[in-house]
Design a protein around this motif. Structure first.
Motif: not given
Length: 61
Positions: A23-41
């Motif tokens: 579950a921790q790894e899934k949380i990290v993956q979700a946060i990393e995807r969000i960070e990528l989206t933020i950086n692209a924006a």
């Protein structure tokens, strides 16, 4: 309002529940995807701001 004091032993003995590693790894993956989206924006925003400035400069000249 008075607060009870807390000592170091109470802090050391406090157990903080953590989700399972999977579950921790899934949380990290979700946060990393969000960070990528933020950086692209942010990059798109910088590009658009530059274009707007250029258009304004050209329109005023």
């Amino acid at each position: 309002m008075a607060f009870e004091s807390i000592n170091v032993d109470e802090i050391k003995n406090t157990k903080i529940p953590l989700p399972p590693l999977e579950a921790q790894e899934k949380i990290v993956q979700a946060i990393e995807r969000i960070e990528l989206t933020i950086n692209a924006a942010k990059e798109r925003k910088e590009i658009l701001q530059s274009k707007i400035s250029s258009y304004i400069k050209n329109a005023l000249c």
